[in-house]
Write an enzyme that holds these catalytic residues in place. Structure first.
Site, PDB file in Angstrom:
ATOM      1  N   GLU A 159       0.836  -1.194   0.000  1.00 38.88           N
ATOM      2  CA  GLU A 159       0.000   0.000   0.000  1.00 38.88           C
ATOM      3  C   GLU A 159       0.872   1.244   0.000  1.00 38.88           C
ATOM      4  O   GLU A 159       1.759   1.384   0.831  1.00 38.88           O
ATOM      5  CB  GLU A 159      -0.901   0.031   1.239  1.00 38.88           C
ATOM      6  CG  GLU A 159      -1.938  -1.051   1.268  1.00 38.88           C
ATOM      7  CD  GLU A 159      -2.948  -0.889   2.397  1.00 38.88           C
ATOM      8  OE1 GLU A 159      -3.044   0.215   2.989  1.00 38.88           O
ATOM      9  OE2 GLU A 159      -3.640  -1.866   2.697  1.00 38.88           O
TER      10      GLU A 159
ATOM     11  N   ASP B 192      -3.628   3.848  -0.960  1.00 39.24           N
ATOM     12  CA  ASP B 192      -4.369   3.983   0.292  1.00 39.24           C
ATOM     13  C   ASP B 192      -4.747   5.443   0.532  1.00 39.24           C
ATOM     14  O   ASP B 192      -4.086   6.354   0.055  1.00 39.24           O
ATOM     15  CB  ASP B 192      -3.482   3.474   1.437  1.00 39.24           C
ATOM     16  CG  ASP B 192      -4.240   3.239   2.723  1.00 39.24           C
ATOM     17  OD1 ASP B 192      -5.485   3.109   2.687  1.00 39.24           O
ATOM     18  OD2 ASP B 192      -3.594   3.179   3.780  1.00 39.24           O
TER      19      ASP B 192
ATOM     20  N   GLU C 237     -12.887   2.520   2.908  1.00 38.29           N
ATOM     21  CA  GLU C 237     -12.395   2.311   4.269  1.00 38.29           C
ATOM     22  C   GLU C 237     -13.359   2.939   5.274  1.00 38.29           C
ATOM     23  O   GLU C 237     -14.083   3.874   4.961  1.00 38.29           O
ATOM     24  CB  GLU C 237     -11.020   2.954   4.439  1.00 38.29           C
ATOM     25  CG  GLU C 237      -9.966   2.378   3.526  1.00 38.29           C
ATOM     26  CD  GLU C 237      -8.632   3.083   3.675  1.00 38.29           C
ATOM     27  OE1 GLU C 237      -7.644   2.386   3.945  1.00 38.29           O
ATOM     28  OE2 GLU C 237      -8.575   4.323   3.516  1.00 38.29           O
TER      29      GLU C 237
END
Length: 167
Positions: free
Chosen positions: A35, A65, A124
């Site tokens: 990531e 990310d 997320e």
């Protein structure tokens, strides 16, 4: 997955170091997604593209990310050969706190653009069934967050997975 900072990814021998670790522990690179945060994009873009290409040639997948936290650029999605885009939880917070339909529309369009670019999308910060429903409604590939599971240690993870597959 392993989070890489700009200090990691631009360190001259970081790729060799990760290959050594894979060999030492006999791990496939497919099991270790890497990531990078979108802040890495503010560095040398050509070098970053070359690094991502080299990581892919080894077998690593590369995830971006925290997309949406500050340096986001839709142009970046077309320039970097990433495998997965993780949308920051701030999108969900904005939609929930203000019922901001513009934020929802932007999130939906980013997810659809990701699909067109053959990039998996993850939202997320999914903490409620309402969040999970939103992930599904906008067509996101995955959700990540406490709604699905709190962080657990490796023993609990192994036990949980063995129980799941032995049923």
């Amino acid at each position: 997955s392993v989070n890489l900072s700009r200090y990691n990814i631009f360190y001259s021998s970081f790729i060799n170091k990760y290959q050594d670790i894979l060999r030492e522990y006999e791990i496939s690179p497919k099991l270790v997604p890497l990531e990078i945060t979108e802040s890495v994009m503010s560095e040398d873009e050509v070098l970053l593209r070359n690094i991502i290409d080299e990581l892919h040639s080894i077998g690593f997948s590369v995830l971006m990310d925290d997309f949406g936290t500050g340096y986001s650029s839709l142009n970046t999605l077309g320039k970097l050969n990433i495998d997965e885009l993780k949308l920051d939880r701030s999108f969900l917070v904005e939609i929930k706190d203000t019922r901001n339909q513009n934020a929802r529309l932007i999130m939906e369009e980013i997810v659809q653009l990701s699909k067109k670019l053959s990039i998996f999308s993850v939202i997320e910060g999914v903490e409620t069934s309402e969040d999970d429903l939103l992930v599904k409604e906008i067509g996101c590939d995955y959700g990540q967050g406490y709604y699905y599971s709190r962080p657990i240690d490796s023993n609990d993870f192994t036990s949980k997975m063995l129980n799941k597959f032995n049923k």
